[in-house]
Design a protein around this motif. Structure first.
Motif, PDB file in Angstrom:
ATOM      1  N   GLU A 178      32.779  50.463  23.859  1.00 38.70           N
ATOM      2  CA  GLU A 178      31.312  50.478  23.976  1.00 38.70           C
ATOM      3  C   GLU A 178      30.790  49.594  25.107  1.00 38.70           C
ATOM      4  O   GLU A 178      31.323  48.519  25.387  1.00 38.70           O
ATOM      5  CB  GLU A 178      30.663  49.978  22.668  1.00 38.70           C
ATOM      6  CG  GLU A 178      30.699  51.017  21.582  1.00 38.70           C
ATOM      7  CD  GLU A 178      29.867  50.609  20.364  1.00 38.70           C
ATOM      8  OE1 GLU A 178      29.785  51.424  19.440  1.00 38.70           O
ATOM      9  OE2 GLU A 178      29.314  49.484  20.325  1.00 38.70           O
ATOM     10  N   ILE A 179      29.705  50.094  25.721  1.00 36.95           N
ATOM     11  CA  ILE A 179      28.941  49.304  26.689  1.00 36.95           C
ATOM     12  C   ILE A 179      27.564  49.082  26.063  1.00 36.95           C
ATOM     13  O   ILE A 179      26.910  50.041  25.654  1.00 36.95           O
ATOM     14  CB  ILE A 179      28.758  50.065  28.016  1.00 36.95           C
ATOM     15  CG1 ILE A 179      30.114  50.434  28.636  1.00 36.95           C
ATOM     16  CG2 ILE A 179      27.907  49.252  28.996  1.00 36.95           C
ATOM     17  CD1 ILE A 179      29.995  51.372  29.843  1.00 36.95           C
ATOM     18  N   VAL A 180      27.122  47.829  26.001  1.00 33.79           N
ATOM     19  CA  VAL A 180      25.783  47.532  25.457  1.00 33.79           C
ATOM     20  C   VAL A 180      24.795  47.428  26.614  1.00 33.79           C
ATOM     21  O   VAL A 180      25.032  46.708  27.591  1.00 33.79           O
ATOM     22  CB  VAL A 180      25.799  46.209  24.654  1.00 33.79           C
ATOM     23  CG1 VAL A 180      24.380  45.794  24.255  1.00 33.79           C
ATOM     24  CG2 VAL A 180      26.694  46.349  23.421  1.00 33.79           C
ATOM     25  N   VAL A 181      23.687  48.164  26.505  1.00 37.24           N
ATOM     26  CA  VAL A 181      22.660  48.166  27.551  1.00 37.24           C
ATOM     27  C   VAL A 181      21.306  48.360  26.874  1.00 37.24           C
ATOM     28  O   VAL A 181      21.237  48.955  25.799  1.00 37.24           O
ATOM     29  CB  VAL A 181      22.955  49.273  28.605  1.00 37.24           C
ATOM     30  CG1 VAL A 181      23.110  50.639  27.987  1.00 37.24           C
ATOM     31  CG2 VAL A 181      21.925  49.303  29.719  1.00 37.24           C
ATOM     32  N   MET A 194      25.359  53.012  34.062  1.00 39.36           N
ATOM     33  CA  MET A 194      26.152  52.881  32.828  1.00 39.36           C
ATOM     34  C   MET A 194      26.358  54.247  32.176  1.00 39.36           C
ATOM     35  O   MET A 194      27.421  54.518  31.606  1.00 39.36           O
ATOM     36  CB  MET A 194      25.504  51.898  31.847  1.00 39.36           C
ATOM     37  CG  MET A 194      25.384  50.487  32.393  1.00 39.36           C
ATOM     38  SD  MET A 194      26.886  49.873  33.214  1.00 39.36           S
ATOM     39  CE  MET A 194      26.162  48.924  34.570  1.00 39.36           C
ATOM     40  N   GLU A 195      25.347  55.131  32.254  1.00 40.48           N
ATOM     41  CA  GLU A 195      25.526  56.489  31.715  1.00 40.48           C
ATOM     42  C   GLU A 195      26.681  57.181  32.436  1.00 40.48           C
ATOM     43  O   GLU A 195      27.526  57.833  31.808  1.00 40.48           O
ATOM     44  CB  GLU A 195      24.233  57.309  31.895  1.00 40.48           C
ATOM     45  CG  GLU A 195      23.110  56.873  30.964  1.00 40.48           C
ATOM     46  CD  GLU A 195      21.779  57.577  31.264  1.00 40.48           C
ATOM     47  OE1 GLU A 195      20.768  57.171  30.682  1.00 40.48           O
ATOM     48  OE2 GLU A 195      21.748  58.517  32.087  1.00 40.48           O
ATOM     49  N   ASP A 230      30.434  58.339  30.818  1.00 39.66           N
ATOM     50  CA  ASP A 230      31.002  59.689  30.936  1.00 39.66           C
ATOM     51  C   ASP A 230      32.373  59.652  31.604  1.00 39.66           C
ATOM     52  O   ASP A 230      33.330  60.277  31.144  1.00 39.66           O
ATOM     53  CB  ASP A 230      30.093  60.576  31.803  1.00 39.66           C
ATOM     54  CG  ASP A 230      28.867  61.032  31.036  1.00 39.66           C
ATOM     55  OD1 ASP A 230      28.839  60.837  29.800  1.00 39.66           O
ATOM     56  OD2 ASP A 230      27.930  61.555  31.678  1.00 39.66           O
ATOM     57  N   GLU A 231      32.417  58.908  32.689  1.00 37.65           N
ATOM     58  CA  GLU A 231      33.633  58.865  33.497  1.00 37.65           C
ATOM     59  C   GLU A 231      34.816  58.277  32.710  1.00 37.65           C
ATOM     60  O   GLU A 231      35.949  58.746  32.836  1.00 37.65           O
ATOM     61  CB  GLU A 231      33.320  57.979  34.710  1.00 37.65           C
ATOM     62  CG  GLU A 231      34.319  57.974  35.808  1.00 37.65           C
ATOM     63  CD  GLU A 231      33.873  57.033  36.940  1.00 37.65           C
ATOM     64  OE1 GLU A 231      32.764  56.450  36.900  1.00 37.65           O
ATOM     65  OE2 GLU A 231      34.665  56.870  37.875  1.00 37.65           O
ATOM     66  N   LEU A 287      27.672  54.427  24.951  1.00 32.74           N
ATOM     67  CA  LEU A 287      26.639  53.437  25.252  1.00 32.74           C
ATOM     68  C   LEU A 287      25.996  53.007  23.949  1.00 32.74           C
ATOM     69  O   LEU A 287      25.655  53.841  23.113  1.00 32.74           O
ATOM     70  CB  LEU A 287      25.565  54.034  26.171  1.00 32.74           C
ATOM     71  CG  LEU A 287      26.022  54.383  27.590  1.00 32.74           C
ATOM     72  CD1 LEU A 287      24.841  54.878  28.410  1.00 32.74           C
ATOM     73  CD2 LEU A 287      26.641  53.162  28.268  1.00 32.74           C
ATOM     74  N   ARG A 288      25.825  51.718  23.795  1.00 27.79           N
ATOM     75  CA  ARG A 288      25.132  51.192  22.623  1.00 27.79           C
ATOM     76  C   ARG A 288      23.776  50.707  23.115  1.00 27.79           C
ATOM     77  O   ARG A 288      23.680  49.677  23.784  1.00 27.79           O
ATOM     78  CB  ARG A 288      25.961  50.035  22.057  1.00 27.79           C
ATOM     79  CG  ARG A 288      25.386  49.391  20.840  1.00 27.79           C
ATOM     80  CD  ARG A 288      25.813  50.172  19.596  1.00 27.79           C
ATOM     81  NE  ARG A 288      25.215  49.542  18.428  1.00 27.79           N
ATOM     82  CZ  ARG A 288      25.915  49.027  17.427  1.00 27.79           C
ATOM     83  NH1 ARG A 288      27.221  49.078  17.437  1.00 27.79           N
ATOM     84  NH2 ARG A 288      25.301  48.469  16.404  1.00 27.79           N
TER      85      ARG A 288
END
Ligand SMILES: *Cc1c(COP(=O)(O)O)cnc(C)c1O
Length: 409
Positions: free
Chosen positions: A123-126, A138-139, A143-144, A149-150
């Motif tokens: 997870e990436i928090v943004v 970040m989107e 995907d990559e 995304l959190r």
């Protein structure tokens, strides 16, 4: 309080301002066609010394040294200027900052490095109120890299707090990306406590300091920050499209794996060898040929900030935003204008945002008069006070002009 007493106060504040002389160093500070420039947080004014520096660079360095200039110092400039920005404005010891690319591209490179440094985490928090480029990058990375995304929704007049962060980080978090000063509300997040929360979860933090660098004192080393990035054309007055800067804490550099592997970030650029090997240290953040011309103006502003000191810059910034809020309260609150920024100076950067349904049209009328704030959706005027180039009188002039347009209906 009346308009007259605000005018008297503005005059007194300008007269007592210990930094007032520096305003004269900026080109256009006394342009009668531009009575109030309140958008230095989007594009800082040029310094007079920058005109001279460009002139001398073109005639002597570019024109005189030609290709030899790369050996005379241009190849080192991304690192030496990075060190200067780090020392003067970021609380970063040498060897951790570099000037390159744009904020957007450096965000991508650092975020991918953070993903690589936390394998297995998903997870990436943004936050939803982060600057669009931060959210969009970040989107793309989610995907990559097959990550989630959190999203966090902070209070729109405020910004991300350590409680917001503590609630969402955990064993799945790879990294958290946040703006230190929120681009719309101006909320100033607590870097130290948020960084500690992120680290408690075993994750990494990437701070975007585009609206802090040169306006708010920052202590990257003391706060234990992992990565940071920021703009140079806002409060560092680098000029339109000036390259950005990145910070990577020394402890992460040996393992740093950034995705745009270019020759100038390699261990032996002029060996022209087969196979990419990253350079040692922060240099591996480089990709291609550094934009030397774009760095000249940054050098001038960093020198000026170094002379004044960030604590003095911050004092003036706080006084300007306090005075702007006071003027708004007296002149604009009666027109139902709402303040959408923190009232506590300790939680505020160097701009304030005020909301009113008519502000899109009001901004267009202001620009015709050479009164330049900017408009941010929905319904917001941002008043940006650039501490070394904005006066109290100019700030009041802008607020009075908004009042006159609202009063005329
Ligand atoms: C201004 C700003 C940027 C700008 O990014 P560019 O790549 O220079 O267009 C990025 N992030 C934040 C928070 C900003 O305020």
């Amino acid at each position: 309080m009346t308009v007259d007493s605000l005018l008297t106060r503005a005059h007194a504040l300008d007269s007592a301002d210990p930094l007032v002389e520096h305003r004269k160093r900026f080109i256009g500070h006394n342009d009668p066609g531009l009575p109030a420039y309140l958008d230095g947080n989007s594009l800082g004014r040029p310094l007079q010394s920058t005109l001279e520096r460009y002139n001398s660079f073109i005639t002597t360095q570019w024109g005189g040294r030609l290709i030899r200039g790369w050996d005379d110092g241009w190849l080192q400039l991304p690192l030496t200027l990075g060190d200067r920005i780090g020392e003067v404005a970021l609380g970063a010891a040498k060897g951790q900052c570099i000037v390159a690319d744009s904020t957007t591209v450096l965000l991508y490179k650092l975020a991918r490095a953070a993903v690589a440094a936390r394998p297995g985490r998903t997870e990436i928090v943004v936050d939803r109120d982060n600057f669009p480029t931060d959210r969009y990058i970040m989107e793309g990375i989610a995907d990559e890299c097959g990550l989630r995304l959190r999203w966090v929704q902070p209070s729109p007049d405020g910004g991300m707090t350590s409680e917001d962060v503590r609630d969402v980080v955990g064993p799945d978090t790879a990294f958290v990306v946040l703006s230190h000063v929120a681009y719309r509300s101006g909320y100033l997040s607590d870097m130290e406590s948020i960084t500690a929360c992120v680290h408690d979860a075993g994750a990494l933090v990437l701070w975007d300091l585009s609206h802090s660098v040169g306006s708010v004192p920052v202590h990257l080393d003391d706060c234990g920050v992992d990565y940071a990035v920021g703009c140079s054309y806002k409060y560092l007055n680098g000029g339109p499209g000036a390259p950005a800067w990145a910070y990577v804490a020394e402890r992460h550099q040996a393992e740093l794996n950034q995705p745009i592997q270019g020759w100038l970030g390699s261990a032996d650029p002029f060996g022209m060898v087969q196979g990419y090997e990253p350079a040692l240290g922060i240099r591996r953040m480089l990709s291609g040929t550094p934009p030397i011309m774009g760095m000249l103006a940054i050098e001038d502003m960093v020198d000026l900030i170094g002379t004044v000191g960030m604590d003095e810059v911050r004092k003036k910034s706080v006084a300007l935003t306090e005075f702007a809020l006071e003027s708004v309260e007296v002149l604009l609150a009666p027109h139902d204008v709402r303040v959408a920024s923190p009232t506590d100076a300790a939680r505020r950067g160097s701009h304030i945002t005020i909301d009113h349904p008519s502000f899109k049209e009001v901004t267009a009328q202001l620009w015709e008069k050479g009164i330049i704030p900017d408009y941010r959706n929905p319904d917001g005027i941002r008043l940006g006070m650039s501490p070394l180039s904005t006066s109290f009188g100019e700030t009041l002039h802008g607020v009075m002009a908004i009042e006159a347009i609202l009063a005329a209906g």
